[in-house]
Write a protein that holds these residues in place. Sequence first.
Motif, PDB file in Angstrom:
ATOM      1  N   ARG A 109     -16.663 -17.802 -28.635  1.00 28.70           N
ATOM      2  CA  ARG A 109     -16.592 -18.285 -27.059  1.00 28.70           C
ATOM      3  C   ARG A 109     -16.227 -19.506 -26.939  1.00 28.70           C
ATOM      4  NH1 ARG A 109     -22.285 -17.654 -23.707  1.00 28.70           N
ATOM      5  NH2 ARG A 109     -23.153 -18.463 -26.205  1.00 28.70           N
ATOM      6  N   SER A 110     -16.391 -20.050 -28.179  1.00 31.19           N
ATOM      7  CA  SER A 110     -16.473 -21.568 -28.617  1.00 31.19           C
ATOM      8  C   SER A 110     -14.554 -21.528 -29.565  1.00 31.19           C
ATOM      9  CB  SER A 110     -17.375 -22.459 -29.208  1.00 31.19           C
ATOM     10  OG  SER A 110     -17.301 -22.012 -30.657  1.00 31.19           O
ATOM     11  N   GLY A 111     -14.086 -20.391 -29.764  1.00 27.49           N
ATOM     12  CA  GLY A 111     -12.827 -20.161 -30.466  1.00 27.49           C
ATOM     13  C   GLY A 111     -13.302 -19.213 -31.549  1.00 27.49           C
ATOM     14  N   PRO A 112     -12.445 -19.369 -32.368  1.00 27.00           N
ATOM     15  CA  PRO A 112     -12.900 -17.871 -33.779  1.00 27.00           C
ATOM     16  C   PRO A 112     -14.286 -18.046 -33.634  1.00 27.00           C
ATOM     17  CG  PRO A 112     -10.808 -19.804 -34.036  1.00 27.00           C
ATOM     18  CD  PRO A 112     -11.992 -20.692 -33.191  1.00 27.00           C
ATOM     19  N   VAL A 113     -14.489 -16.777 -34.328  1.00 24.07           N
ATOM     20  CA  VAL A 113     -15.910 -16.625 -34.887  1.00 24.07           C
ATOM     21  C   VAL A 113     -16.507 -16.834 -36.133  1.00 24.07           C
ATOM     22  CG1 VAL A 113     -17.466 -14.533 -35.520  1.00 24.07           C
ATOM     23  CG2 VAL A 113     -15.833 -14.511 -33.562  1.00 24.07           C
TER      24      VAL A 113
END
Length: 89
Positions: free
Chosen positions: A35-39
């Motif tokens: 959700r904040s960018g790449p896992v």
Amino acid sequence: MARMEMSAIPASLAIPMEASADAYYELGLMHASGRSGPVDLVAAQTWFNVAFAKGCARAAAHRTELALEMSRDEVAEALREARRFLTRH
């Protein structure tokens, strides 16, 4: 997989010192789900470690689950980052 130094977090995104364990737990979820960018499993594990240390029991299950998907070195890195964060905050 992208790596993130905890000290590289911009001041505008830093969590206040009085943040609850649940806030750190949410950060772990954000990094684990992308959700904040790449896992980023190392960052997720780091924040789950911080949340657990601050009293969030829910973080324990996520730490265990993530550790199964991570190498020993990644788990060790997450623990180091969590300790570093906890000693400074």
